[in-house]
Design a protein around this motif. Structure first.
Motif, PDB file in Angstrom:
ATOM      1  N   ILE A 259       0.843  -1.200   0.000  1.00 57.22           N
ATOM      2  CA  ILE A 259       0.000   0.000   0.000  1.00 57.22           C
ATOM      3  C   ILE A 259       0.874   1.246   0.000  1.00 57.22           C
ATOM      4  O   ILE A 259       0.566   2.243  -0.659  1.00 57.22           O
ATOM      5  CB  ILE A 259      -0.950   0.004   1.216  1.00 57.22           C
ATOM      6  N   ARG A 260       1.983   1.205   0.729  1.00 53.70           N
ATOM      7  CA  ARG A 260       2.929   2.329   0.702  1.00 53.70           C
ATOM      8  C   ARG A 260       3.372   2.599  -0.739  1.00 53.70           C
ATOM      9  O   ARG A 260       3.394   3.752  -1.192  1.00 53.70           O
ATOM     10  CB  ARG A 260       4.159   2.019   1.559  1.00 53.70           C
ATOM     11  N   GLN A 261       3.755   1.523  -1.426  1.00 53.79           N
ATOM     12  CA  GLN A 261       4.219   1.679  -2.804  1.00 53.79           C
ATOM     13  C   GLN A 261       3.108   2.172  -3.713  1.00 53.79           C
ATOM     14  O   GLN A 261       3.337   3.006  -4.593  1.00 53.79           O
ATOM     15  CB  GLN A 261       4.771   0.350  -3.325  1.00 53.79           C
ATOM     16  N   LYS A 262       1.905   1.691  -3.487  1.00 56.89           N
ATOM     17  CA  LYS A 262       0.784   2.101  -4.332  1.00 56.89           C
ATOM     18  C   LYS A 262       0.504   3.597  -4.177  1.00 56.89           C
ATOM     19  O   LYS A 262       0.278   4.306  -5.168  1.00 56.89           O
ATOM     20  CB  LYS A 262      -0.464   1.284  -3.962  1.00 56.89           C
ATOM     21  N   ILE A 263       0.523   4.086  -2.954  1.00 53.81           N
ATOM     22  CA  ILE A 263       0.296   5.515  -2.717  1.00 53.81           C
ATOM     23  C   ILE A 263       1.408   6.330  -3.367  1.00 53.81           C
ATOM     24  O   ILE A 263       1.159   7.364  -3.992  1.00 53.81           O
ATOM     25  CB  ILE A 263       0.203   5.810  -1.203  1.00 53.81           C
ATOM     26  N   SER A 264       2.644   5.856  -3.233  1.00 50.17           N
ATOM     27  CA  SER A 264       3.756   6.539  -3.875  1.00 50.17           C
ATOM     28  C   SER A 264       3.559   6.608  -5.386  1.00 50.17           C
ATOM     29  O   SER A 264       3.798   7.647  -6.013  1.00 50.17           O
ATOM     30  CB  SER A 264       5.069   5.815  -3.557  1.00 50.17           C
ATOM     31  N   ASP A 265       3.114   5.517  -5.972  1.00 46.56           N
ATOM     32  CA  ASP A 265       2.896   5.471  -7.416  1.00 46.56           C
ATOM     33  C   ASP A 265       1.792   6.441  -7.845  1.00 46.56           C
ATOM     34  O   ASP A 265       1.880   7.065  -8.915  1.00 46.56           O
ATOM     35  CB  ASP A 265       2.530   4.057  -7.853  1.00 46.56           C
ATOM     36  N   ILE A 266       0.759   6.573  -7.017  1.00 49.12           N
ATOM     37  CA  ILE A 266      -0.329   7.517  -7.316  1.00 49.12           C
ATOM     38  C   ILE A 266       0.216   8.945  -7.343  1.00 49.12           C
ATOM     39  O   ILE A 266      -0.073   9.727  -8.255  1.00 49.12           O
ATOM     40  CB  ILE A 266      -1.460   7.387  -6.273  1.00 49.12           C
ATOM     41  N   VAL A 267       1.018   9.285  -6.330  1.00 47.16           N
ATOM     42  CA  VAL A 267       1.583  10.634  -6.258  1.00 47.16           C
ATOM     43  C   VAL A 267       2.487  10.894  -7.458  1.00 47.16           C
ATOM     44  O   VAL A 267       2.461  11.978  -8.057  1.00 47.16           O
ATOM     45  CB  VAL A 267       2.346  10.819  -4.935  1.00 47.16           C
ATOM     46  N   THR A 268       3.287   9.913  -7.825  1.00 45.07           N
ATOM     47  CA  THR A 268       4.169  10.059  -8.989  1.00 45.07           C
ATOM     48  C   THR A 268       3.358  10.252 -10.271  1.00 45.07           C
ATOM     49  O   THR A 268       3.709  11.104 -11.113  1.00 45.07           O
ATOM     50  CB  THR A 268       5.077   8.830  -9.137  1.00 45.07           C
ATOM     51  N   GLU A 269       2.295   9.496 -10.428  1.00 52.02           N
ATOM     52  CA  GLU A 269       1.457   9.644 -11.622  1.00 52.02           C
ATOM     53  C   GLU A 269       0.841  11.035 -11.696  1.00 52.02           C
ATOM     54  O   GLU A 269       0.807  11.663 -12.762  1.00 52.02           O
ATOM     55  CB  GLU A 269       0.359   8.575 -11.642  1.00 52.02           C
ATOM     56  N   ILE A 270       0.361  11.527 -10.549  1.00 57.59           N
ATOM     57  CA  ILE A 270      -0.188  12.897 -10.517  1.00 57.59           C
ATOM     58  C   ILE A 270       0.890  13.895 -10.904  1.00 57.59           C
ATOM     59  O   ILE A 270       0.648  14.865 -11.625  1.00 57.59           O
ATOM     60  CB  ILE A 270      -0.758  13.211  -9.113  1.00 57.59           C
ATOM     61  N   ASN A 271       2.127  13.661 -10.433  1.00 57.78           N
ATOM     62  CA  ASN A 271       3.234  14.571 -10.695  1.00 57.78           C
ATOM     63  C   ASN A 271       3.561  14.703 -12.187  1.00 57.78           C
ATOM     64  O   ASN A 271       4.206  15.664 -12.594  1.00 57.78           O
ATOM     65  CB  ASN A 271       4.489  14.090  -9.964  1.00 57.78           C
ATOM     66  N   HIS A 272       3.139  13.726 -12.980  1.00 53.13           N
ATOM     67  CA  HIS A 272       3.430  13.746 -14.403  1.00 53.13           C
ATOM     68  C   HIS A 272       2.246  14.199 -15.252  1.00 53.13           C
ATOM     69  O   HIS A 272       2.352  14.219 -16.489  1.00 53.13           O
ATOM     70  CB  HIS A 272       3.896  12.358 -14.860  1.00 53.13           C
ATOM     71  N   ARG A 273       1.164  14.579 -14.617  1.00 54.30           N
ATOM     72  CA  ARG A 273      -0.003  15.043 -15.382  1.00 54.30           C
ATOM     73  C   ARG A 273       0.211  16.500 -15.808  1.00 54.30           C
ATOM     74  O   ARG A 273       0.587  17.348 -14.982  1.00 54.30           O
ATOM     75  CB  ARG A 273      -1.272  14.885 -14.547  1.00 54.30           C
ATOM     76  N   PRO A 274       0.000  16.815 -17.077  1.00 56.31           N
ATOM     77  CA  PRO A 274       0.304  18.152 -17.605  1.00 56.31           C
ATOM     78  C   PRO A 274      -0.358  19.292 -16.839  1.00 56.31           C
ATOM     79  O   PRO A 274       0.289  20.322 -16.581  1.00 56.31           O
ATOM     80  CB  PRO A 274      -0.201  18.078 -19.051  1.00 56.31           C
ATOM     81  N   ASP A 275      -1.621  19.145 -16.477  1.00 57.62           N
ATOM     82  CA  ASP A 275      -2.310  20.227 -15.753  1.00 57.62           C
ATOM     83  C   ASP A 275      -1.660  20.468 -14.400  1.00 57.62           C
ATOM     84  O   ASP A 275      -1.516  21.612 -13.962  1.00 57.62           O
ATOM     85  CB  ASP A 275      -3.790  19.893 -15.572  1.00 57.62           C
ATOM     86  N   PHE A 276      -1.268  19.391 -13.747  1.00 58.22           N
ATOM     87  CA  PHE A 276      -0.630  19.521 -12.437  1.00 58.22           C
ATOM     88  C   PHE A 276       0.730  20.199 -12.577  1.00 58.22           C
ATOM     89  O   PHE A 276       1.076  21.097 -11.788  1.00 58.22           O
ATOM     90  CB  PHE A 276      -0.474  18.139 -11.796  1.00 58.22           C
ATOM     91  N   ILE A 277       1.497  19.788 -13.561  1.00 60.53           N
ATOM     92  CA  ILE A 277       2.808  20.390 -13.793  1.00 60.53           C
ATOM     93  C   ILE A 277       2.675  21.887 -14.034  1.00 60.53           C
ATOM     94  O   ILE A 277       3.415  22.697 -13.461  1.00 60.53           O
ATOM     95  CB  ILE A 277       3.509  19.717 -14.993  1.00 60.53           C
ATOM     96  N   GLU A 278       1.713  22.269 -14.871  1.00 63.63           N
ATOM     97  CA  GLU A 278       1.526  23.679 -15.185  1.00 63.63           C
ATOM     98  C   GLU A 278       1.157  24.486 -13.950  1.00 63.63           C
ATOM     99  O   GLU A 278       1.701  25.575 -13.712  1.00 63.63           O
ATOM    100  CB  GLU A 278       0.438  23.822 -16.255  1.00 63.63           C
ATOM    101  N   LYS A 279       0.256  23.956 -13.132  1.00 64.74           N
ATOM    102  CA  LYS A 279      -0.155  24.650 -11.913  1.00 64.74           C
ATOM    103  C   LYS A 279       1.008  24.803 -10.944  1.00 64.74           C
ATOM    104  O   LYS A 279       1.230  25.881 -10.376  1.00 64.74           O
ATOM    105  CB  LYS A 279      -1.289  23.888 -11.223  1.00 64.74           C
TER     106      LYS A 279
END
Length: 317
Positions: A259-279
């Motif tokens: 579960i630790r790894q899964k949460i980390s992976d979710i955060v990493t995926e969000i970090n690579h989303r274009p809208d998030f990067i721009e904000k």
């Protein structure tokens, strides 16, 4: 006894696929994201940006709650008393979580905490109000030299990145200023704008959130930030100050490794989303991608770095 053990063993075997399935399906309900500071600071802003992407990535919402106090220590000291099912996560900051325990009264130890992802970095910066008499960093330094102890800096908590930067600045500029800790960036910015302090040692992101209400005199980055191309770095002005705060996500210690790894992976995926990067970049944040698999080495290196900083703060000898 043999029959009882056999039943238990069979139960464990039958539970294994279910556990694996639960990880695959995680999260299957809304999550709680605790911010250990007041609303309005960098931890809150970045979490809000994540919140907008969380449902798109996971199919579930994340609900943000605030638990401010003692520069984050109040919440971090209670993290491991929360359920370890992965549905409660907490914002985490460095160097706070290294410096506070070294001070001896944080209520937790650095090694007690379980960060799973550090997803951004914010450099320190000095701010004054737009109407301040101090137009440049040199103006502020000259006044501080002529008036020892009278210049006050608002900052985000004791034994924080802001606090460390203020001590470094005093030493390098050969001045004596007073650091005033608040329970987060939000209250410290309020103090600056309200004239309670002369200036602020805050994070560069505050320059975006406050617009023209404040003037940034210098930023503690290696290079000028794209969001503030006209603001010089401390290095440019002759002060070797580079630093700030890393922010991420932590979980209670009983949270299972998958579960630790899964949460980390979710955060990493969000970090690579274009809208998030721009904000994030438009707000002055510097994105990082320090996932759970890199965490041990990253934390060990920061402990070494911030322990040296603790000597400058007088926390340790």
């Amino acid at each position: 006894m043999k029959r009882t053990l056999a039943v238990i063993f069979a139960g464990l075997l039958s539970a294994t696929p279910l556990a694996a399935q639960s990880v695959d399906d995680f999260p299957s309900k809304p999550m709680t994201y605790i911010i250990p500071f007041n609303a309005g600071g960098e931890s809150d802003i970045s979490a809000r940006f994540q919140q907008a992407e969380w449902e798109a990535v996971t199919g579930q919402q994340v609900v943000i709650q605030y638990q401010p106090g003692a520069g984050g220590a109040q919440a971090w000291s209670q993290l491991n008393s929360l359920p370890g099912d992965g549905y409660t996560i907490m914002g985490i900051n460095m160097p706070h979580t290294v410096l506070q325990p070294l001070a001896g009264s944080a209520g937790y130890k650095t090694e007690d905490l379980t960060p799973v992802n550090y997803f951004h970095y914010t450099p320190n910066a000095i701010f004054v109000t737009k109407d301040s008499e101090f137009k440049t960093l040199a103006d502020l330094v000259d006044y501080a030299k002529a008036n020892p102890g009278l210049v006050t800096f608002a900052g985000s908590g004791s034994n924080s990145a802001n606090n460390l930067a203020a001590v470094q600045f005093n030493e390098l500029a050969d001045i004596n200023t007073t650091y005033v800790p608040f329970s987060g960036t939000g209250p410290s910015i309020t103090a600056i704008l309200g004239g309670q302090t002369t200036a602020g040692f805050n994070y560069a992101t505050s320059g975006v959130s406050q617009g023209d209400a404040m003037r940034m005199l210098a930023v503690a980055s290696d290079e000028r930030l794209p969001a503030f191309p006209d603001v010089p770095t401390f290095k440019e002005l002759g002060y070797d100050i580079v630093g700030g705060a890393y922010r991420g996500v932590a979980v209670p210690s009983l949270t299972p490794e998958p579960i630790r790894q899964k949460i980390s992976d979710i955060v990493t995926e969000i970090n690579h989303r274009p809208d998030f990067i721009e904000k994030m970049e438009s707000a002055g944040f510097v994105l990082t991608d320090i996932g759970y698999d890199k965490m041990d080495d990253f934390v060990a290196a920061r402990i070494k770095e911030y322990t040296a900083g603790a000597k400058a703060l007088g926390i340790i000898k």
